[in-house]
Each structure stands twice: as structure tokens, then as C-alpha cells.
Design a protein around this motif. Structure first.
Motif, short mmCIF file in Angstrom:
data_model
loop_
_atom_site.label_atom_id
_atom_site.label_comp_id
_atom_site.label_asym_id
_atom_site.label_seq_id
_atom_site.Cartn_x
_atom_site.Cartn_y
_atom_site.Cartn_z
N MET A 30 0.84 -1.21 0.00
CA MET A 30 0.00 0.00 0.00
C MET A 30 0.87 1.26 0.00
O MET A 30 0.37 2.37 0.01
N ALA A 31 2.16 1.04 0.12
CA ALA A 31 3.04 2.20 0.17
C ALA A 31 2.85 3.06 -1.07
O ALA A 31 2.78 2.56 -2.19
N GLU A 32 2.73 4.36 -0.87
CA GLU A 32 2.61 5.29 -1.99
C GLU A 32 3.85 6.17 -2.00
O GLU A 32 4.56 6.29 -1.00
N HIS B 267 5.00 17.84 6.48
CA HIS B 267 5.89 16.71 6.74
C HIS B 267 5.35 15.73 7.77
O HIS B 267 5.80 14.57 7.82
N PHE B 268 4.44 16.20 8.57
CA PHE B 268 3.90 15.48 9.73
C PHE B 268 3.79 13.96 9.56
O PHE B 268 4.24 13.19 10.40
N ASP B 269 3.15 13.54 8.48
CA ASP B 269 2.83 12.12 8.33
C ASP B 269 3.91 11.33 7.61
O ASP B 269 3.81 10.11 7.47
N GLY B 270 4.91 12.03 7.06
CA GLY B 270 5.93 11.33 6.30
C GLY B 270 5.49 11.00 4.88
O GLY B 270 6.20 10.34 4.14
N THR B 271 4.31 11.47 4.50
CA THR B 271 3.79 11.15 3.14
C THR B 271 3.74 12.40 2.26
O THR B 271 3.25 12.33 1.13
N ASP C 111 -1.28 19.57 14.78
CA ASP C 111 -2.11 18.41 14.46
C ASP C 111 -3.30 18.83 13.60
O ASP C 111 -3.69 18.11 12.67
N LYS D 271 5.47 22.05 8.94
CA LYS D 271 5.36 20.92 9.85
C LYS D 271 4.17 20.04 9.48
O LYS D 271 4.25 18.82 9.52
N VAL E 48 5.86 9.64 -1.87
CA VAL E 48 5.67 10.87 -1.09
C VAL E 48 5.19 11.98 -2.02
O VAL E 48 5.66 12.10 -3.16
#
Lengths: 392, 392, 392, 392
Positions: D1-3, D28-32, D333, D25, D5
Motif C-alpha cells: 500500500m506504500a505510496e 511533513h507530519f505524516d511522512g507522506t 495536528d 510541519k 511521497v
């Protein structure tokens, strides 16, 4: 000034894990760090499967042994720059030790290890190799924890007489461990969690907050460990009366059975001239009570050194990246601050300029070791009709 | 239905006294009670002088012996209907005993006496004569204390596991006793205050709140008494770990050296199904946490029995005279409620219909006695390296 | 220096009445005042019956006319010393006028009258006769209201730019007036309440708090009166945008349909140099925000003039009888403070030494009149498409 | 399922900028998601310099025109996937329009544009091209904003009568614009900020929160714009009385001169059956008041649909990634949640499956347009002696 993005490798953190999620956000938070690889599960096939399911593409490994070995073969800039250990407690020691021995900095969850011997061993290696190591006491990452530390150590409150450090939760008031809650299962299992449940999981946070803020050490304790939920094999309630090395006293109160409490970590420090109160569930503020003054409520982002009370504020404190007050920082911000500081040390380490310091920015391996020594003394006191035991 | 105004005679309460003032307001509050006489000071001449200085005309006496004797000669309606004892601790026993022996109901400050033998003696007399006696645990008079009692005893929270009862103050953080603060002087003097300072003064309130709300008794304790202020002769900080008679545990935390705390009496009760939290500094509300429910904040004057949770509320609770919520009740209201309930019993006593009951409206002489037994056990534990002592 | 107890006569306050109860407590509070007589109901027979049902023996009268006449025949010390008017709004004027004309001081509920002409007439009489008159704006009686007044007027906040004074309730969100709630019935009836419901009942309190604390006058307004509950004949929601006589602006926000609000009266004053915030539901504290300083939370009973900010505190403020902080004052204490100050003036009046002053201790008849002028302008603006109307 | 970035390009955000930091921030928060390029400043050379100073390596461009043109030449996966516009208000329209016309989704700061014509144009393009567009109303990203929306729209509170939406700050109480505060400079400059200062900057947030939570539209207003700081050219205080399209009323209160307020955005919704209260400075909770019930305080992460009140909770709400309650979410958040939802739409857009929806997850271009129409009406009313103006 642009630097390359720093690479992080995960030990643990597969499906059902909790603490890996805030770490992941904290790693990516600034755009200067990223997750590149992981050994996400003890089962090799599951580990690979979990890596494939990671939101973005990372290198999956069957084991942390394999990860350490293979990553070191990659060129700098591509390979893992530091390892994050987010396994249950009994699997902290081995991967941490192996990574350190290969010269890889380690960011490790708490409690540091299961036995004091393991903790001693990690301390030895870290010191021998002068290598960055962080024990993940998240709450030190709140800007107000840092301000608390400055205020108490500045002497504004006078000699410290009494400290109340508490961490109260309610999520284990029922038998969550029998209801498929993975987070509960291993935390109440002595083979995975170690000698104390509540004490290890959150009592150590209370202790760390006390030590970080006041600079005082706990010398002798009487401990009361309770297991209120029938059939549970570890303590779910943990109270310790402490002597401090300045002659003051303290109490550490932790519980996981107080319904309605979420992550109620807080500290109150009572000195001869004033009091400081801080709570992690309202981490944007701290309150100081000084004789003859009204309550003084300080908000992150609004603090000014020239207020006639605080005196000079450390440059390092004022230079911490933050957002204006009223736009709250919270858990992820605190987590990110630890990784940000650790990143700085890892970069210095790679440049050969790293010098271990005093733990003012995050908990060191020695701090982790003291947590384990404290737990050992607590269990011993409890088993000895709650008599005095020296923490060493 | 108009009744005559009930007459109160004061023992103690001259210039410099504190607690007489709220009592005075509580007595007059409803317009159905009034102060008519007093033996306001141990020095006979001062006693008369103080009586002359009373805001309105009252009968002054040189001593409580004289007052008891002379008042009884007056016709009913004119003479004192009950005595209020507001002297330092060591002068509770004698006037209380003498009044009771003459058939005069007594409203007495706490801690009840200085020794357990004295307390036993008062219990004996009160029972023998079936006469109204109130131990002045003010905080039971808050409407929300009564609601707390109902909720915990109704079983809504399930079996009680843990209770945290605390009373934290800061006013004795310095040497107030050397600065002409009369209230401080006698409280830290063993000859006037008894065997415990902080424990006697406010620890007993924490204990009473715990017992009143939960109906549980403390069976065995380990106690830690500290004297943080140099040269002080009694404890100014008082922590007790308790076993309860239902198998639960509790902590009683009291202090007088925590700068910034005023009269921070509070209780938290943790049961298997929920939690109740109450604080006397915000006495208009109490909070209940039940599994699966949001926090439920109840306000005095807004509580409805048919909310799906509380079940039937006792008529006596709902019939208590109060004002609408949002127009706060506070300290004087709580004090007045105790005197109002006591008035009711005194009137019944005079009509011959009085029957002692269970202490649901104010603390009985037995409650006062248990406070003294608790203090005795606490001091014994503290002197015995904090080992377990049975409260009896 | 004992003085005789001062005697109060009631106009209104029979069964079902509300505001008489806190007055009764406030009267008796100090033991220096008492209720001795009453014309408790418009129906003569009911009035006598109600007097017989009074908790203690008082003289009942068929009407206030009879009461005024008969009481004056009694000897001083026995007869009524001042009259308390606690009738619905439309019955304030007549008894107040008649008592004043006989030289009897009057403590009168608000809003002062139903028409501005009546208010003018009362002002005239009071000034002509130099006689004590209190408009019952209870909330001025909070010690923190007095401190607020001092702080704002001291200039600590700089020039005042903006004031937000609000009083929000929820008890009329449904049709309480159809459900036998006497308090609701007359308040929504124009023949008894006057030209405004919500504005008259609580908007006037907001206005008074604004004027008392800041010393500023409202000169011109745009008003928005809403009736949210269908079929109701007066406003239940009342918002007014104001120009102040110093060039600043203000908003007065009142409502009786905001479920969950109890008696949420509060004021925030924003000056060029700082802000003051006060709320009557937490009357023990007030908060000051000054540029460069943390929030400063002042608690009644803990305020010290030498804190480096407050400057000298008026003797009159510091001399107010209070109890130590942490033992809360609340509604009855505030009410009692007004009667206590009024008592002082009545005693001076009887001695011939009374001089009317500036309204620093309670609201004067002029303050009541301004409330009526404000209501008149508000209704006029509302009926005029919310255009500007001058308050005069 | 990796997509892969997702790549973001910045318009604006150079040194001295504020809002770019939380966006960075949040990205970048989710790394995606990650920042890959930027036109960071209107001066081409500065723009390149700023890009070189970015913490990690990004592609710098001299202008957004250049960036749009050049990025489109790069292969997918490398080129910018969406543009983030974080310039002062007057530079929103042009880059947004140009990016959209090239098929690049746009995440744009608010207020959307300077004129209504520009806003209309953006709405037209977005609809024509069916392309993702987010107006950056951050506070919708709080989980509790989403729960508020569900609760109010579910009918639990009954018909909505009154809404109070406010956003109060204090940072412009002095002349910050003359003290080198870049954030202040452009916000009070009509050529860069537009026709309203306070209204545009934060009044629009209040409006959006009102509309998002209640689903109601403001139809007609009377507005009061004040400029309290001498010499300032735009309003710094902004109050609007509103008619709503369901017959209810509302007030929008915004200020930037109330010292002590930080980012005090809050909303209270009063319905026939209950009230909801929410504040962005305590975004972890919301409070509901229902007739006959105590206050119900809901905490993010603890909400359960089967509590007997909330009814079914939308899957989308419950599926939002969050952390356990007690470990706070805050500003970053909320920001991240908007970018996360936008990422989802951008990915769908790239796959050709994107359908514009109702704005339940973030503010749409139409929402931005309504903000501009509201500002226009407010200024018109203010200039017209505060008379009624229709918002259209």
C-alpha cells in the motif's frame, strides 16, 4: 545551510503498536528527518509484510540484526543514521546494544531495560564510545518542562522541601489485557514488561520529571505497589515516599485504575520561597506562587525574561523553535523537540564533534538506568513490608 | 409555624480568634439562631471586656463554668440553648463535658480533644444522655459533600478501590508563629494543639471527608510526619498511607507549607466503575467519570434525579434549603447548614423527641473520637520508622 | 461598643418569592440586623398568613401602607429602621416613595422602577431628604468587584478602550412562565416587569458592573432585543453596542435562553496597558493581564498592596471584613456586604451624621435611575431599526 | 500500500514569515508529503537565497511564474503535486489562479482574496476544472471542530437560536507595525491586507467556524469596525450582529487589542434543547449542556457513540487518525489534518477519481469567497452608520 535529510531505522512498531506513531510524526515533523527502514516485528515474515504496508516506501528487514548489518553496507546519506527502538521493554536491550556497538546512535523507549545489569551495560557502552543515546522521556520535550527546570534550578523558589510528582491514568481499570488491547497485554506481562507494571510504564516518567526539573536525586524510598484488578500479574497502582539528596522529601504517585484520568502527569515543587505547578495535559502553561504575589501563570510563547522575577533566561531555552502562544503545542511537538535535539547530536557525532552533556535537552542513558534502579528498589521495599530501601 | 429564636453561648472566640467569626455568621444566617452570651477568654477580666466589645449586646461571663451555671438559672427562651466551643484544642474537653453533664447540647471545634481518653469520655456522656453533639467538620456542610456521599454510597462507582483525600495549605511555610499570628502560635504548640500540628488541624478534615463520603473506615496506616520549618515543634506536613475496611487503600495528604495553596481540601474516590472528584475551593460542583461517558459535571442547584445516572435522590438532600446555581454557596453557607441541622436536633431534644442518628448531616462525637484515634496511630507509626499501626 | 440590633421591614417576599431569601440571610448575617415586620403579599389576608408562617415571630401587616403607618408609632429600637422592597418591578416605586417620605431609609430591588418619571421622582426625594437609599445591585458586594473598581480607576490598565459586560442565563430557554414558575411569570409580563424582560432583569446588572468598575458612562447605544421563545411578550435576549463618555466602546450582552449558563455575569475591561477579567460565578478571583507580565491571578484575602503593581490599596477596601482566601465568599457574602454598608449609613442617618456619597459601596438611587434610562434608550433603538439613541 | 511521497511547492514563506512554519510541519507530519520547491520571496534574488537557506535541499525559483512553468517539465513523482500559497493577502489571487489553470491543486491561505471579483474568479476556475482547492481555515482541522459539526447538525441541540463566534487577540494593542514586526506591518496595510484588518485576519475565522459547525449562513449584518490604536489604517476591532438563514441570530466578535488574549477563537451555539461550547485554545474538549443533564465534557479520543446522547457517529469522524486522549493534539495536528485530507483529494485527482464535495473536511474555495463577501458587507455597513447590509 541546507543539510541532507537524516535517516531513521525502526526496531519494532508494526501493526497494533502505539508509540511508533507519535515517533513517526516527531521524526518527520521538521522535514529534516525521515524513516527509511524497519525491522517491525519479531516474526520475519510479518516484519517484511508490515514494511510493505508502511504508508510510504521503506526498506523492510526480517530482524534488527539483519537491518543493522545490511544498512551499514549502504552509502552515507542513504543508510540509517540512527535507530529508534520501540519494542516492548524486554526487547530494548539487545537491539540497542548491537546498534551502539556498530556505532549507530540509539533513541530508545523507556523503561530502559528489564534488569539493572542490562542498564549498566548500556551505560558502559555509551560512555566508552561517546555516542548519542536518548531515553524517550517525551515530557521533557515540552517547552514548559524546560522552563520549569530553569525556574527551579535558578533558586527562585528557594530550597526545595517537597515534590509531588504524579502520573495517573484510568485505562487499565478493567481487564483490558483480556479484551485484545495489545498495548495492555504486554504491559501487564512480567516476561515482557519487567518487574513492575504501572511503576515501569509511568512511575518512571514521574521520577524523570522530578529529577529533570529539580536536579535532585531520590536516595531512599518506601514503596506501595497495589494490584487492584483481580488476576493481574503486575502492579497497576504505584505510590512511593522518597527522601531526596538535599534533605527534602517527595512522593511519586502513579496509577492506571483511576477512571477519568487520561495521561495526568504533573509535578508540584514546593520550596521555601515559592511553588511551581505544571501539568502535561495543559502543557502550554506553568504556574508559580511566590509569597506576597498573586498566582503567576506563564504561557509558552509569552514569557519575557525582564518581568522582574525570572531573571535571565537561558539562550538555549529562548532559541527553541516554537509557535506563538495561543496556538498550542502538544504531544507531537514535545516528541519532535526530542528528536530535533537528538538530530543535532547525531549530526555532530557524524562530524566528530559530539560531546555528551548534562541531559538538559533529553534523557540520557544514565537517566534510563536510574529509572531501573528506582523500580528495583520499589519492588524490594514493597516486598519487605514497605520498609526503607536505598536507591543505587 | 414561627418558633422562638434559639440562643447560643460561646466558649472562646475573643479578639484574635478566627473560627468564631464564621460560626457567628452561621449562627445568625437564618434569623432563627443568635448569640446571647459568651465566656470569650480564659482571663476573666478580658472575657468581660471582650463581651462588652461584641458588636451587639450579649451577656459576658468570666468563665465557662460561670456561664453554664448562670445561664441555667434563666428562663427558657432567654437562656443559652446550646454551647459553641471554639477554644484551642486543649480547652475543648472540659467545657464540652461540663455543658453536656448539665444537659446542654454542644457544638465543638475539631480535633475533638487532645487525648483519646478524653474523646472516649465525651462519647460516653453523649450516648448516655442522648444529647445533640456536633464535631465541627465544616466541609460536610457543603451541599456537594452530601451529594458526593449519596453518589458513592449508591454504588454508582462500584466497589471503592482507592481514595485520595488531601488538604493542602501554604500559610505556615514561614515562621508565622514568631510573627504575632495568634492562629499560628497555638497550632504549633504541643501543649495547646496536641500531638500533631498539621495532622490535627487539617489531616482530620481529610479523614472525615473520606469517611463521610465513602462510609469506609481506615483500619491500618503507615504515616510520615515532617516538620519542614526549622525549630517548629509539631509536624507541618502529614502523609498517611491507609488500608480501608473494604480491602481498598487510601492516601491522606496534608500540608501547611505548600505556598500558593489556600484551603485546598479535596477528595477523589476511584471505584471499579467510576470516579468522583470534589474540591472545597470549588464547592459548587462535583465531577463524575463513568466508563464510556464524558465527564459529568454536576452543579449544586441543577442536579436532577431523572438524569438516567443518579437514580433516586434522597428527599433530605433535595429538601436542603439552597439558592439557585450560579449564585454560589460557599464557606458560610456550609457552616450555616451544620448549625441549621444542629438547631433542628436541639429543638427536638428540648421537645423530648431527639434520637441520635447516623451522622449524615454533621459529624457526631464518635467521628471526632475516630479523628483522635487516627492521629494517635499516625504519630505512633511515624515514631516507629513509619511501620504499620492499627487505628482503634 | 455594642449597638442595638437594627430592624428591617419587608415589602413583598411572601411564599414563592426568591430574592427575599438571600436578603433575609444577608440581613441576619452579622447578627446586627434582623427582620421584624413585613407586608409580604398584595392580598391582605395572605400577607398576614405569610407573616404567621415566617420562621420566627415577626409583625405581619395587611399592606405596606399599614406597615409604614403602624411601625412609626413604635418606639425606636423596636420599630423598623429601614424598609426592604422586594416586590415585582411595578411595585417598587410606590412603597419606596412612601417610606422615604416618612423618613424611612429604603433598600430597593432593581430595576429601580418601571418608568423614568418614577425614577426621577425617587432621585428627587432621596436628594431632598438626604436619606440612605440602596439599589440592590448585589454583585457590587463582591470584594473582588471592589478591587476591580480600584484597579481600573487607578490607571493601571491605561485608558479604557473596550468593555465587555455580560450576564448570560439559560433558565428561560423554555416556557417556564407556563409551568408555574412564579419567578418567570412576572418577569415576562410587561405590566409587572416593565418595558424590557431580559434587559431589565439582568442587562441592568451588566450595565451597573461596567459603570461601577470603570467609572465610565454609556452615552449612545444601538440595541438588539430578541424574543426567541415563541409567544413570549418581552425580550429574552438583549445585546447593546455602546459608546462610552471617554471615547471608548462597550458591548452589553445578556440572555436568558443560553442553556447551561446559570448566572454568568462577567466583565472584561481592555485598556491601553492591560486587561482585567472578572466573573461573578468565580468571585474569589480576578485576573489582570499586563504587557510583558504573565497572567496575574488575584484571590480575595491574599492581595497585598506591595506587590509592585497595585500601588496603595484603599483602607476602606482592606478593612472590609472577609475570611481568609480558600474559604470562599459567595452570593450571600456579597449581599451581606451591601446590607452591612447600608446599616452603617442608616445608623449615621439616625445620628444625624449621614452624608450621601459617591456610590463606592453600593448602588445609589441615581444608579438605579440610569438603569431605567438605559432600558428606555435600548427599547427605542430596537424599535427604530437598531439605530443610535442617546442615553439620558 | 506504500505510496510515493507527495511533493509540495511553496509560494511565499521566506524569512520573517510565520504561517509557513506550521504549514511546513503539517506537510511533513505524516511522512507522506514533503516540500520540494519554492518561490519564497517577491524579490527574485532573495527568493533564491531563501531557498538555499531552507533547512534541507529544495528547488528555489525566482518567481511563482517560473516555478509553475519549470515544475511542470519535471516527471511525475519529482515535480510539485500541489502549491501552497502563504503570501500576504494581495498575492493570493494571482499565483492561485495560475496554478489552477495549469491543473495544479492549490492550498491557499485566507482571507481568500482582496476583492470579491477575484474570489468569484477562483470559484469559477475551480468548479470548471473540478480541481482540489483548500482555503486554509486551520481550526476546522481540530477533531473537536468536526465533532462539534456533527453534534450541532445531528439536531441534538434542537433548532439553533443564537451563535456567539469570537476570535480575540491582544498582540496589536500597541503599534507593533512600527516596531519591525513583519506580521503586523502587512496586516494593517490596506494595500496588502485588503479592506479590513482585524475582520479579514481573524473575523473570517469566526465566520467560518460558525458556518462549518452549524451549516447556517449569515444573511444580513450590522457591523461595527473600530480602530483603537491611533494612526492605524485598518480596523483592529470588529463586531458584527448577524441574521442567520434559519431565523436565528448571531454575533461575531473579533479583536486584536485585548491584552492577554492570545488566539482566543471560540464558538458557543445555543439551541432550543441545548448548548455547545468549544474553544481552540483548549481544543481537546467540547462541552454540551442539555436540559436536565449535568455539563457533559467530551475529550478527543474518549468519545463513544453509545453514550445514550450522541447517536451514531460518522465513520469518517471516528476513522480520523488521532492519538489517545490525554496526549494532546494541538495547532500542528489540526494543520496536518487539513493537509492529510487535501493529500487524499490530490491523489484522487491524479488518479482521475476526484469529486468535489461538501466541505466537511476542509474549507472549499466557496467558503473563502463567502468570507470575502462578508468582509465587504461589514465594511459597507460600518460606513453606512452601521445599518443593515445583505451578505451576498
Amino acid at each position: 545551510m541546507a543539510e541532507r535529510v537524516l535517516n531513521v531505522g525502526l526496531v519494532g512498531g508494526g501493526a497494533g503498536a502505539f508509540i511508533v506513531h507519535p515517533h513517526q510524526k516527531a521524526i518527520h515533523f521538521d522535514g529534516t528527518r525521515r524513516v527509511v527502514c524497519g525491522a517491525l516485528h519479531p516474526d520475519p515474515e510479518v516484519a517484511l509484510e508490515e514494511a510493505r504496508n508502511w504508508p510510504v516506501s521503506i526498506r523492510g528487514y526480517k530482524s534488527y540484526d539483519a537491518m543493522i548489518e545490511e544498512e551499514l553496507k549502504l552509502p552515507e546519506g542513504e543508510r540509517m543514521d540512527y535507530a529508534l527502538v520501540v519494542t516492548p521493554n524486554h526487547v530494548h536491550f539487545d537491539p540497542a546494544k548491537k546498534a551502539l556497538e556498530k556505532g549507530i546512535p540509539v533513541f530508545c523507549e523507556k523503561p530502559l531495560t528489564v534488569t539493572l545489569e542490562e542498564a549498566d551495560e548500556l551505560v558502559r557502552i555509551v560512555n566508552e564510545r561517546n555516542i548519542p543515546f536518548c531515553t524517550a522521556h517525551t515530557y521533557l520535550g515540552h517547552w514548559t518542562s524546560r522552563l520549569s527546570r530553569h525556574i527551579v534550578r535558578s533558586g527562585l523558589l528557594g530550597k526545595i522541601r517537597w515534590v509531588d510528582a504524579h502520573y495517573i491514568q484510568g485505562w487499565l481499570a478493567g481487564r483490558a489485557e483480556d479484551q485484545g488491547v495489545i498495548q495492555a497485554e504486554w504491559r501487564v506481562d512480567p516476561t515482557r514488561a519487567g518487574i513492575s507494571g504501572c511503576g515501569g510504564d509511568i512511575g518512571t516518567h514521574s521520577l524523570m520529571q522530578l529529577r529533570y526539573v529539580t536536579g535532585l536525586e531520590v536516595t531512599r524510598i518506601q514503596a506501595f505497589l497495589e494490584t487492584f484488578v483481580e488476576g493481574r500479574r503486575l502492579d497497576d497502582h504505584f505510590t512511593v515516599y522518597c527522601e531526596l539528596d538535599n534533605g527534602g522529601k517527595a512522593i511519586i504517585r502513579s496509577s492506571q485504575i483511576c477512571i477519568g484520568h487520561k495521561n495526568d502527569l504533573g509535578i508540584e515543587v514546593n520550596g521555601e520561597k515559592g511553588t511551581l505547578i505544571w501539568s502535561q495535559e495543559e502543557p502550554e502553561k506553568l504556574v508559580i506562587h511566590l509569597t506576597g504575589q498573586p498566582d503567576r501563570v506563564y504561557w509558552r510563547g509569552e514569557v519575557q525574561a525582564d518581568d522582574g522575577f525570572l531573571g535571565d533566561l537561558p539562550d538555549s531555552l529562548m532559541a527553541e523553535p516554537t509557535i506563538p502562544s495561543g496556538h498550542g503545542e502538544a504531544f507531537h511537538d514535545a516528541f519532535a523537540r526530542l528528536h530535533r535535539c537528538f538530530e543535532e547530536d547525531v549530526r555532530a557525532y557524524q562530524k566528530g564533534t559530539y560531546q555528551r552533556e548534562d541531559g538538559s535537552r533529553y534523557a540520557m542513558v544514565e537517566d534510563g538506568r536510574i529509572g531501573i534502579a528506582f523500580l528495583k528498589a520499589a519492588v524490594e521495599s514493597n516486598n519487605n513490608d514497605h520498609g526503607w530501601i536505598t536507591v543505587k
